[in-house]
Design an enzyme around this catalytic site. Structure first.
Site, PDB file in Angstrom:
ATOM      1  N   ASP A  62      -1.371   7.457  -3.690  1.00  0.00           N
ATOM      2  CA  ASP A  62      -0.402   6.723  -2.885  1.00  0.00           C
ATOM      3  C   ASP A  62       0.213   5.590  -3.708  1.00  0.00           C
ATOM      4  OD1 ASP A  62      -2.383   4.759  -2.910  1.00  0.00           O
ATOM      5  OD2 ASP A  62      -2.158   4.271  -0.785  1.00  0.00           O
ATOM      6  N   SER A  80       0.825  -1.202   0.000  1.00  0.00           N
ATOM      7  CA  SER A  80       0.000   0.000   0.000  1.00  0.00           C
ATOM      8  C   SER A  80       0.865   1.259   0.000  1.00  0.00           C
ATOM      9  CB  SER A  80      -0.959  -0.029   1.198  1.00  0.00           C
ATOM     10  OG  SER A  80      -1.916   1.004   1.116  1.00  0.00           O
ATOM     11  N   ASP A 131      -0.051   2.241  -4.022  1.00  0.00           N
ATOM     12  CA  ASP A 131      -0.828   1.238  -4.753  1.00  0.00           C
ATOM     13  C   ASP A 131      -2.091   1.822  -5.362  1.00  0.00           C
ATOM     14  OD1 ASP A 131      -2.069   1.531  -2.248  1.00  0.00           O
ATOM     15  OD2 ASP A 131      -2.908  -0.486  -2.317  1.00  0.00           O
ATOM     16  N   ASP A 143      -4.819   3.311  -4.036  1.00  0.00           N
ATOM     17  CA  ASP A 143      -6.155   3.250  -3.429  1.00  0.00           C
ATOM     18  C   ASP A 143      -6.439   4.444  -2.512  1.00  0.00           C
ATOM     19  OD1 ASP A 143      -4.565   2.573  -1.260  1.00  0.00           O
ATOM     20  OD2 ASP A 143      -5.633   0.728  -0.782  1.00  0.00           O
TER      21      ASP A 143
END
Length: 466
Positions: A244, A100, A246, A248
């Protein structure tokens, strides 16, 4: 030995390869096959330096366990969710190799069922952890699974989000600055922004690079937005957009370069979704400003508070058939996308709002900020449970409302002195060894007074009053 600490509330995450290497990926795959008996699994990965090796090992572990795999390659997390959900029941599980928004040395795994229900704390993570870190040998199947590649996901995902946004065909020649942070939205944005022609898009750091050479890909951290702010001011952009690692999470800055808080973004996007969908339930996380519920009600919606974290939010959205949800951390969830995040749809909806209102973005969000929020403050502590207990003992008798939905949330509302109204939430981080404080009041003076007093108590639990 595989550390139990990599198994978090929402996903599996740790340093790679120190805590998560190919052997961990291979065993995790075999354990998932043992626990869930999937026939077909979707697998994708981000741009981190260890992601491809972890994916190869993970797919190998599935195949030798008799599981077939659809590999979608490099993708953002919203693309991954779309790939799983658009399978219309063809897939039993989906696994995304990503950490993430964490810095480059980290990696991990996001796990979902074929219907996009997350696998996390209380929904399977504990059983996965115990089997992975245990010593039970995992038997390989005699029949191997197959691997196929699907390279259509990006085009299909972009078609879906642009269809949901329904932007007008006659777009203006606006300037727009977008920072991908060298993360996975660098894969999505070239194709997505072609749909925005004739808008002029200034691309910042669209090259996916697991070294994150320019800045940490985390729009929640204001210090990562400096170049984007400079670009917006220099080019006269209508706004700046930051994703960000990734893809999401998405943050926005207005035409003056001012970052918009995640809870106020939730309020803005809720207004747009309610205008599109009609009256419905909207969720907002308990760290959010009182203003969010006010805006949702004024727009004809029903505001419901929710816990922090995507696994909790998606579960509650399903239970309450919510049309939209937003977090202070800048995750935005849509019922039309299987109750999953789409930073890309959030961006398109904000542009749609600007097109309709024909006002600067600052004129849309600033009037919504009717209270004074502390922002999230983090503390490293020795005994989090003891501190939460001490806070409850100190404040319970004075609180007008108390909730244990996530940590402790206390409200202090007085009809006699409304200018003194305030609330605070203290909760343990689900991903780091921290206590997180959020606090809000009607005035700057009250907010600062309460913030400083609570910070002292959390830092020095021996203090017995404020």
């Amino acid at each position: 030995m595989i550390p139990a600490s990599i198994f978090k509330s929402y996903d599996i995450r740790g340093l790679a390869p120190e805590e998560i290497d190919e052997s961990v990926a291979r065993r995790l795959a075999k354990c998932l096959a043992t626990l869930y008996h999937p026939k077909h699994v979707v697998v994708g990965h981000d741009m981190r330096l260890t992601s491809e090796r972890l994916e190869e090992a993970f797919i190998e572990g599935l195949v030798v366990s008799g599981v077939s795999v659809t590999s979608i390659g490099r993708c953002s997390t919203p693309m991954f969710y779309y790939a799983v959900g658009s399978g219309e029941g063809a897939y039993d599980l989906g696994v995304m190799i990503t950490a993430s928004h964490n810095p480059g040395p980290y990696n991990g795994f996001k796990l979902v069922h074929g219907d996009l229900r997350p696998i996390g704390q209380g929904s399977g993570m504990e059983e996965i952890r115990d089997l992975v870190i245990g010593e039970t040998p995992i038997i390989e199947e005699e029949t191997y699974g197959t691997v196929i590649t699907d390279d259509t996901v990006l085009d299909r995902y972009i078609e879906r989000v642009t269809s949901l946004a329904a932007l007008p065909s006659d777009l203006p020649e606006w300037n727009l600055a977008i920072d991908a942070g060298n993360g996975m939205n660098g894969v999505v944005l070239p194709a997505l922004t072609r749909k925005l022609f004739p808008m002029r898009v200034e691309d910042l750091y669209w090259d996916p690079d697991g070294n994150f050479p320019h800045h940490e890909a985390n729009p929640v951290k204001v210090e990562t937005l400096k170049k984007l702010q400079e670009t917006v001011r220099h080019d006269g952009s209508v706004c700046g957009v930051a994703f960000d690692g990734d893809g999401d999470r998405v943050g926005f800055i207005d035409e003056t370069g001012m970052p918009i808080p995640g809870d106020i973004l939730t309020a803005l996007l809720a207004k747009e979704m309610l205008a599109i969908k009609g009256p419905g339930t909207v969720l907002y996380d308990l760290r959010s400003s009182w203003a969010v519920a006010d805006v949702i009600r004024a727009a004809g919606g029903t505001p419901h508070m929710c816990r922090v974290g995507h696994a909790h939010i998606k579960k509650q959205m399903r239970q309450e058939n919510a049309i939209f949800a937003g977090e202070l951390s800048m995750h935005f969830y849509f019922a039309d996308l299987g109750f999953c995040e789409s930073s890309d749809l959030a961006m398109l909806l904000l542009l749609k709002m600007l097109l309709r209102e024909q006002k600067p973005l600052s004129a849309l969000w600033c009037p919504l900020q009717t209270y004074v929020h502390s922002g999230e403050i983090n503390f490293e502590v020795q005994d989090a449970k003891k501190i939460l207990q001490s806070l409850e003992e100190l404040f319970a008798s004075r609180a007008s409302a108390i909730s244990h939905l996530d940590g402790i949330l206390m409200e202090f509302v007085s009809a006699e002195q409304p200018d003194q109204d305030w609330w605070f939430n203290v909760r343990c981080s689900n991903t780091e060894p921290l206590i997180r404080l959020n606090l809000e009041a009607r005035t700057q003076a009250v907010m600062e007074q309460r913030r400083d007093a609570l910070s002292n108590i959390i830092s020095s639990p021996t203090i017995t009053g404020v």
